[in-house]
Design a protein around this motif. Structure first.
Motif, mmCIF file in Angstrom:
data_model
loop_
_atom_site.group_PDB
_atom_site.id
_atom_site.type_symbol
_atom_site.label_atom_id
_atom_site.label_comp_id
_atom_site.label_asym_id
_atom_site.label_seq_id
_atom_site.Cartn_x
_atom_site.Cartn_y
_atom_site.Cartn_z
ATOM 1 N N ASN A 51 6.619 -3.237 -2.106
ATOM 2 C CA ASN A 51 7.479 -2.565 -1.088
ATOM 3 C C ASN A 51 5.929 -2.612 -1.000
ATOM 4 O O ASN A 51 4.935 -2.228 -0.099
ATOM 5 C CB ASN A 51 7.596 -1.597 -1.770
ATOM 6 C CG ASN A 51 9.204 -1.192 -1.241
ATOM 7 O OD1 ASN A 51 9.626 -2.273 -0.951
ATOM 8 N ND2 ASN A 51 10.257 -1.226 -2.335
ATOM 9 N N VAL A 52 5.116 -2.881 -1.847
ATOM 10 C CA VAL A 52 3.974 -1.669 -2.095
ATOM 11 C C VAL A 52 2.682 -2.697 -1.013
ATOM 12 O O VAL A 52 1.707 -2.621 -0.282
ATOM 13 C CB VAL A 52 2.633 -1.537 -3.407
ATOM 14 C CG1 VAL A 52 1.467 -1.473 -3.125
ATOM 15 C CG2 VAL A 52 3.631 -0.147 -3.718
ATOM 16 N N LEU A 53 3.049 -4.313 -1.374
ATOM 17 C CA LEU A 53 2.049 -5.448 -0.427
ATOM 18 C C LEU A 53 1.984 -5.263 0.884
ATOM 19 O O LEU A 53 1.811 -5.217 1.209
ATOM 20 C CB LEU A 53 2.628 -6.682 -0.965
ATOM 21 C CG LEU A 53 1.843 -7.072 -2.647
ATOM 22 C CD1 LEU A 53 2.227 -8.620 -3.043
ATOM 23 C CD2 LEU A 53 0.255 -7.315 -2.292
ATOM 24 N N ALA A 54 3.806 -5.152 0.927
ATOM 25 C CA ALA A 54 4.192 -4.761 2.535
ATOM 26 C C ALA A 54 3.308 -3.878 3.858
ATOM 27 O O ALA A 54 3.054 -3.885 4.526
ATOM 28 C CB ALA A 54 5.632 -4.993 2.350
ATOM 29 N N LEU A 55 3.697 -2.738 2.734
ATOM 30 C CA LEU A 55 2.645 -2.231 2.816
ATOM 31 C C LEU A 55 0.608 -1.533 2.991
ATOM 32 O O LEU A 55 1.061 -1.138 4.580
ATOM 33 C CB LEU A 55 3.125 -0.380 2.437
ATOM 34 C CG LEU A 55 2.478 0.888 2.574
ATOM 35 C CD1 LEU A 55 3.695 1.391 3.822
ATOM 36 C CD2 LEU A 55 2.629 2.641 1.804
ATOM 37 N N LEU A 56 0.917 -1.706 2.320
ATOM 38 C CA LEU A 56 -0.937 -2.243 2.810
ATOM 39 C C LEU A 56 -1.516 -3.117 3.238
ATOM 40 O O LEU A 56 -2.354 -2.847 4.312
ATOM 41 C CB LEU A 56 -1.315 -2.529 1.224
ATOM 42 C CG LEU A 56 -1.095 -1.556 -0.449
ATOM 43 C CD1 LEU A 56 -2.194 -2.029 -1.012
ATOM 44 C CD2 LEU A 56 -2.342 -0.553 0.585
ATOM 45 N N LEU A 57 -0.653 -4.546 3.512
ATOM 46 C CA LEU A 57 -0.858 -5.212 4.356
ATOM 47 C C LEU A 57 -1.087 -4.816 6.028
ATOM 48 O O LEU A 57 -1.048 -5.406 6.741
ATOM 49 C CB LEU A 57 -0.005 -6.441 4.277
ATOM 50 C CG LEU A 57 -0.127 -7.192 2.482
ATOM 51 C CD1 LEU A 57 0.388 -8.473 2.763
ATOM 52 C CD2 LEU A 57 -1.941 -8.534 3.484
ATOM 53 N N THR A 58 0.775 -4.316 6.070
ATOM 54 C CA THR A 58 0.738 -4.042 7.392
ATOM 55 C C THR A 58 -0.009 -2.463 8.027
ATOM 56 O O THR A 58 -1.022 -2.938 8.485
ATOM 57 C CB THR A 58 2.323 -3.189 7.674
ATOM 58 O OG1 THR A 58 3.440 -4.418 6.721
ATOM 59 C CG2 THR A 58 2.346 -2.665 8.836
ATOM 60 N N ALA A 59 -0.517 -1.940 6.741
ATOM 61 C CA ALA A 59 -1.341 -0.638 7.188
ATOM 62 C C ALA A 59 -2.745 -1.390 7.423
ATOM 63 O O ALA A 59 -3.488 -0.644 7.993
ATOM 64 C CB ALA A 59 -1.406 0.334 6.176
ATOM 65 N N GLY A 60 -3.392 -2.766 6.728
ATOM 66 C CA GLY A 60 -4.759 -2.844 6.698
ATOM 67 C C GLY A 60 -4.715 -3.388 7.636
ATOM 68 O O GLY A 60 -5.906 -3.585 8.471
ATOM 69 N N PHE A 61 -3.896 -4.627 8.511
ATOM 70 C CA PHE A 61 -3.955 -5.712 9.854
ATOM 71 C C PHE A 61 -3.750 -4.294 10.915
ATOM 72 O O PHE A 61 -4.892 -4.537 11.668
ATOM 73 C CB PHE A 61 -2.548 -6.626 9.071
ATOM 74 C CG PHE A 61 -3.272 -7.729 8.915
ATOM 75 C CD1 PHE A 61 -4.754 -8.633 8.445
ATOM 76 C CD2 PHE A 61 -2.202 -8.128 7.464
ATOM 77 C CE1 PHE A 61 -4.752 -9.211 8.268
ATOM 78 C CE2 PHE A 61 -2.686 -8.842 6.792
ATOM 79 C CZ PHE A 61 -3.807 -9.709 7.085
ATOM 80 N N ILE A 62 -3.320 -3.472 10.441
ATOM 81 C CA ILE A 62 -3.085 -2.734 11.846
ATOM 82 C C ILE A 62 -3.953 -1.612 11.928
ATOM 83 O O ILE A 62 -4.109 -1.383 12.874
ATOM 84 C CB ILE A 62 -1.138 -2.343 11.844
ATOM 85 C CG1 ILE A 62 -0.536 -3.160 11.740
ATOM 86 C CG2 ILE A 62 -1.591 -0.527 12.724
ATOM 87 C CD1 ILE A 62 1.048 -1.912 11.412
#
Length: 223
Positions: free
Chosen positions: A200-211
Motif C-alpha cells: 500500500n505504501v509503495l503504491a501510494l508513494l509511486l502514484t503520488a510521486g509520478f502525479i
C-alpha cells in the motif's frame, strides 16, 4: 529444464513475479529522478545527461542506459507473456461459470488485467512522446528534457493520459507486490499484514510521486 519450468504454472508465476520486481525497482528510481524537475531546468537536464554518461569511461556514451533499456524490455515482455498465458490457462481450466459466486475480490485484483493493458499502451505513448518525440506536442527538443516535460503537461490530454496511467499503476503495484511475495515464498500468516502495508505504501508513494510532476506543471510550480 528451462522449458519445463516455463511450461509449468509455478514457473510462469515465478517469471511474472521476478520481472515485476525488476520493473518495480526501476519505477522507484525513475520516480526519484523525475522529482528532480522541481529543482529547476538546469538540475533536471543535467540529470538526464548524467544518465547517458553513467559508467564512463569504462562504458561508452549511453551504453549503460541502453543496457537498462534492454533489461526493462525483457522484463516487460516476460511479464506480459506470462500474465497472458496464465490468464488463458485459467480460462481453459474453467470453461463454465461457477454455480456459486466466488468471494468478491478487491478492486485492484479485478482490474489487474485491464490495468496491465492500460500500462502497456501508456509505455508506448510515453516513449513516443518523451523519448523519440514522435507524438510530442510543442516541438520536441533533443537534450532539453525539462522543456519537453513542460510541453507534454501543458496539454489537457497529456495530463489525462499520464494521471490515468499512474492511477492504474498504483493499483497494479498494490496487488502485484503482494502476489509476487506469495509466489516467491516470502508471504506467511505472520508477514501478510506487513507485506500488504508495504504494498500500500509503495503504491501510494509511486502514484503520488509520478502525479506530482503534471500537477507541478499545471499549478505553475514547474514552468
Amino acid at each position: 529444464m528451462a522449458r519445463t519450468v516455463w511450461d509449468s504454472t509455478v514457473g510462469k508465476k515465478t517469471v511474472m513475479a521476478v520481472s515485476g520486481l525488476i520493473m518495480l525497482l526501476y519505477l522507484v528510481v525513475h520516480m526519484i529522478g523525475n522529482l528532480k524537475i522541481f529543482f529547476g531546468a538546469g538540475e533536471f537536464d543535467h540529470y538526464a545527461h548524467w544518465l547517458r554518461t553513467v559508467g564512463e569511461p569504462f562504458m561508452h556514451y549511453e551504453w549503460t542506459l541502453w543496457l537498462v533499456r534492454v533489461v526493462l524490455v525483457v522484463a516487460v515482455v516476460a511479464h506480459a507473456t506470462s500474465a497472458y498465458q496464465l490468464s488463458r490457462r485459467d480460462i481453459r481450466a474453467r470453461p463454465s461459470k461457477y454455480v456459486h459466486k466466488k468471494p468478491r475480490a478487491s478492486y485492484a485484483t479485478r482490474t489487474m488485467r485491464w490495468g496491465g493493458i492500460i500500462l502497456g499502451l501508456f509505455i508506448v505513448w510515453h516513449i513516443l512522446d518523451l523519448t523519440t518525440g514522435t507524438v510530442h506536442s510543442g516541438g520536441f527538443q533533443h537534450g532539453h528534457p525539462y522543456q519537453n516535460v513542460v510541453d507534454t503537461f501543458s496539454t489537457w490530454y497529456g495530463n489525462v493520459v499520464y494521471i490515468v496511467a499512474m492511477l492504474a499503476l498504483g493499483l497494479h503495484v498494490r496487488h502485484g507486490f503482494w502476489s509476487a511475495a506469495q509466489t516467491l515464498g516470502v508471504g506467511s500468516r505472520t508477514r501478510d499484514r506487513a507485506l500488504k502495508t508495504v504494498a500500500n505504501v509503495l503504491a501510494l508513494l509511486l502514484t503520488a510521486g509520478f502525479i506530482a510532476v503534471p500537477v507541478g506543471v499545471m499549478t505553475g510550480l514547474v514552468s
